[in-house]
Design a protein around this motif. Structure first.
Motif, mmCIF file in Angstrom:
data_model
loop_
_atom_site.group_PDB
_atom_site.id
_atom_site.type_symbol
_atom_site.label_atom_id
_atom_site.label_comp_id
_atom_site.label_asym_id
_atom_site.label_seq_id
_atom_site.Cartn_x
_atom_site.Cartn_y
_atom_site.Cartn_z
ATOM 1 N N THR A 338 0.901 -1.219 0.125
ATOM 2 C CA THR A 338 0.201 0.000 -0.089
ATOM 3 C C THR A 338 0.564 1.220 -0.061
ATOM 4 O OG1 THR A 338 -0.082 -0.506 2.345
ATOM 5 C CG2 THR A 338 -1.973 -0.793 1.004
ATOM 6 N N MET A 339 2.205 1.057 -0.081
ATOM 7 C CA MET A 339 2.880 2.218 0.172
ATOM 8 C C MET A 339 2.761 3.391 -0.897
ATOM 9 S SD MET A 339 4.452 4.009 2.314
ATOM 10 C CE MET A 339 5.171 3.373 3.882
ATOM 11 N N PRO A 340 2.908 2.902 -2.135
ATOM 12 C CA PRO A 340 2.848 3.404 -3.456
ATOM 13 C C PRO A 340 1.600 4.297 -3.652
ATOM 14 C CG PRO A 340 3.957 1.571 -4.049
ATOM 15 C CD PRO A 340 3.521 1.405 -2.723
ATOM 16 N N ALA A 341 0.516 3.767 -2.833
ATOM 17 C CA ALA A 341 -0.714 4.337 -2.841
ATOM 18 C C ALA A 341 -0.966 5.687 -1.987
ATOM 19 C CB ALA A 341 -1.985 3.403 -2.335
ATOM 20 N N VAL A 342 -0.040 5.364 -0.735
ATOM 21 C CA VAL A 342 0.097 6.648 0.153
ATOM 22 C C VAL A 342 0.829 7.665 -0.614
ATOM 23 C CG1 VAL A 342 1.105 7.250 2.421
ATOM 24 C CG2 VAL A 342 -0.362 5.018 2.159
ATOM 25 N N LEU A 343 1.874 7.373 -1.055
ATOM 26 C CA LEU A 343 2.722 8.089 -1.818
ATOM 27 C C LEU A 343 2.029 8.918 -2.949
ATOM 28 C CD1 LEU A 343 6.170 8.685 -2.641
ATOM 29 C CD2 LEU A 343 5.379 7.626 -4.578
ATOM 30 N N ASN A 344 1.223 8.291 -3.682
ATOM 31 C CA ASN A 344 0.512 8.944 -4.525
ATOM 32 C C ASN A 344 -0.662 9.953 -4.143
ATOM 33 O OD1 ASN A 344 -0.395 9.285 -7.472
ATOM 34 N ND2 ASN A 344 -2.381 8.378 -6.513
ATOM 35 N N ALA A 345 -1.162 9.349 -3.214
ATOM 36 C CA ALA A 345 -2.564 10.035 -2.726
ATOM 37 C C ALA A 345 -1.956 11.298 -1.958
ATOM 38 C CB ALA A 345 -3.332 9.424 -1.736
ATOM 39 N N ALA A 346 -0.918 11.238 -1.131
ATOM 40 C CA ALA A 346 -0.274 12.324 -0.206
ATOM 41 C C ALA A 346 0.154 13.400 -1.447
ATOM 42 C CB ALA A 346 0.954 11.723 0.369
ATOM 43 N N ASN A 347 0.901 12.717 -2.436
ATOM 44 C CA ASN A 347 1.161 13.609 -3.368
ATOM 45 C C ASN A 347 0.175 14.482 -4.217
ATOM 46 O OD1 ASN A 347 3.428 15.016 -5.397
ATOM 47 N ND2 ASN A 347 2.188 13.721 -6.925
ATOM 48 N N GLU A 348 -0.927 13.781 -4.589
ATOM 49 C CA GLU A 348 -2.065 14.464 -5.339
ATOM 50 C C GLU A 348 -2.606 15.622 -4.194
ATOM 51 O OE1 GLU A 348 -5.475 12.282 -6.859
ATOM 52 O OE2 GLU A 348 -4.003 10.743 -7.696
ATOM 53 N N GLU A 349 -2.487 15.305 -3.139
ATOM 54 C CA GLU A 349 -3.220 16.447 -2.081
ATOM 55 C C GLU A 349 -2.047 17.442 -1.780
ATOM 56 O OE1 GLU A 349 -6.384 16.429 -0.687
ATOM 57 O OE2 GLU A 349 -5.811 18.218 0.170
ATOM 58 N N ALA A 350 -1.094 17.209 -1.803
ATOM 59 C CA ALA A 350 -0.134 18.385 -1.642
ATOM 60 C C ALA A 350 0.071 19.179 -2.589
ATOM 61 C CB ALA A 350 1.492 17.579 -1.024
ATOM 62 N N VAL A 351 0.064 18.546 -3.898
ATOM 63 C CA VAL A 351 -0.035 19.476 -5.042
ATOM 64 C C VAL A 351 -1.167 20.222 -5.239
ATOM 65 C CG1 VAL A 351 -0.084 19.439 -7.629
ATOM 66 C CG2 VAL A 351 1.301 17.772 -6.342
ATOM 67 N N ALA A 352 -2.207 19.547 -4.654
ATOM 68 C CA ALA A 352 -3.569 20.646 -4.688
ATOM 69 C C ALA A 352 -3.542 21.615 -3.856
ATOM 70 C CB ALA A 352 -4.998 19.591 -4.310
ATOM 71 N N GLN A 353 -2.800 21.526 -2.608
ATOM 72 C CA GLN A 353 -2.833 22.463 -1.816
ATOM 73 C C GLN A 353 -1.775 23.441 -2.106
ATOM 74 O OE1 GLN A 353 -3.945 22.685 1.404
ATOM 75 N NE2 GLN A 353 -5.123 20.496 1.656
#
Ligand code: NAD
Ligand code: MG
Length: 410
Positions: A338-353
């Protein structure tokens, strides 16, 4: 005549796919379109391509779409009104539309996951642009491909380059395309990276990077999210994981090399030490077209490459200190599950912020790193779809909470 479904038709990948269809009217036709919320462009596309089904992610816009298309039909500017649908179920319906031969996945982010799985479950071949789906859910997507025989043709330019170079190198026995089983002759992959908008910036300047700076790419014209990913070099990190899932190589054998001209789109090294590269102008239409025409080549009137005009091609190692996202991606990829899923979702949210101007550019990797750290003890090595969806939501929430807590310092 190949029937194409275009998911995310109003985006950069989607519009370029439709341009290709218009350039080759005897080869391709569009049967399904999906979009987020850009109604004016979607209506134009329906008029030009007469699809059988249209799905809108934002369901609330369906009545307006229906009304506009009815008006066009009445004044004979539209041959027929397509079947209209919306929401997640609607996107899935369009992605698995029976008449389609190939589904182009141009939705941005993990929002593309369920439609991609719907297309795979219905046995369709896919032109994969929506890399986030594979990164978040590789362990779910790959077994599904094996089950249904559906094939992932890479539309990302680097992965298309690798795929093109691999034509002629036999696959492993019993392996089919893109199921993560390594091709015996393939030893090493070198992914080229332009270096993004901030290639030659100092750390001091990076601290002050604005949204406008980060959304202007020197070589490629793309959607906002991937342009920011290129500036942080997370895009290359995500592509390392994408390459791992598509071509089955260990992370040690997938390298990144900075190549500012973006002419060589990636290279492969074979068992006998031969290195093959694919070259071309930086234009996404070529990798998209290759997915659509594979294994054939169609003659295009597009600008031919002229190396003498370019003069020189340069290469250098990436600066992983200045751009920590690459190493975050390698670490997440190696941990897997599940770690790449965390990396990806955290990145999506951080980029949105960042795009909402709530955080500074250099805080993007910090937020992602901290979300990945927080997930370490809960990592699932062999997740199912529900695990991925839950973890995706958790990681987005984690980043939002970090931003809320540290508002002043970010
Ligand atoms: P974009 O922002 O230009 O377009 C995204 C499309 O997805 C739009 O049609 C939008 O309406 C739709 N969309 C957005 N949110 C949605 C949601 N929640 N549900 C359903 N649809 C939604 O993005 P893009 O640059 O075309 O990128 C699309 C994908 O292709 C990304 O995964 C990106 O990483 C990948 N990719 C793009 C390029 C490029 O040149 N643009 C190159 C390589 C890979
Ligand atoms: Mg790419």
């Amino acid at each position: 005549m190949k029937a194409i479904s275009v998911l995310g038709s109003t985006g950069s990948i989607g519009t370029q796919t439709l341009e290709i269809v218009q350039e080759f009217p005897n080869q391709f036709k569009v049967v399904a379109l999906t979009a987020g919320k850009n109604l004016p462009l979607l209506i134009e596309q329906v008029q030009s391509h007469n699809p059988e089904i249209v799905a809108l992610a934002d369901k609330s816009l369906l009545p307006e779409l229906q009304e506009n298309l009815s008006d066009l039909y009445k004044i004979k500017k539209l041959k027929k009104i397509p079947y209209l649908t919306g929401g997640v179920e609607g996107l899935n319906e369009a992605a698995s539309w029976n008449q389609a031969d190939l589904v182009v996945t141009g939705i941005v982010g993990c929002a593309g996951l369920l439609p991609t799985l719907a297309a795979i479950k219905s046995g369709k071949d896919l032109a994969l642009a929506n890399k986030e789906t594979l990164i978040a859910a590789g362990p779910v997507v790959l077994p599904e491909l094996k089950k249904t025989g559906s094939r992932l043709l890479p539309a990302d330019s680097e992965h298309s380059a690798i795929f093109q170079c691999l034509q002629g190198t036999p696959l492993a026995k019993n392996a089919s395309l893109s199921t993560g089983i390594p091709t015996p002759g393939l030893q090493r992959i070198q992914l080229t990276a332009s270096g993004g908008a901030f290639r030659d910036w100092s750390t001091e300047d990076l601290k002050k990077a604005t949204v406008k700076d980060a959304t202007s790419h020197p070589n490629w014209s793309m959607g906002k999210k991937i342009t920011v990913d290129s500036a942080t070099l997370m895009n290359k990190g995500l592509e390392v994981i994408e390459a791992h899932y598509l071509f089955g190589l260990d992370y040690e054998n997938i390298e990144i090399v900075i190549h500012p001209q973006s002419i060589i789109h990636s290279m492969i090294e074979l068992a006998d030490s031969s290195v093959l590269a694919q070259l071309g102008w930086p234009d996404m239409k070529l990798p998209i077209l290759y997915c659509m025409s594979w294994p054939n080549r169609l003659k295009t009137p597009w600008k031919r490459l002229n190396l003498a005009q370019i003069g020189e091609l340069n290469f250098r190692n990436p600066d992983t200190e200045k751009y920590p996202c690459m190493n975050l991606a390698y670490s997440a990829g190696k941990l897997g599950g599940t770690m790449p899923a965390v990396l990806n979702a955290a990145n999506e949210e951080a980029v949105a912020q960042f795009l909402a101007e709530k955080i500074s550019f250099l805080n993007i990797p910090k937020l992602i790193e901290s979300a990945c750290e927080a997930h370490k003890n809960d990592l699932k090595t062999n997740p199912n779809l529900d695990d991925v969806l839950i973890i995706d939501k958790w990681a987005r929430r984690n980043v939002k909470e970090q931003v809320e807590k540290n508002q002043k310092s970010l």
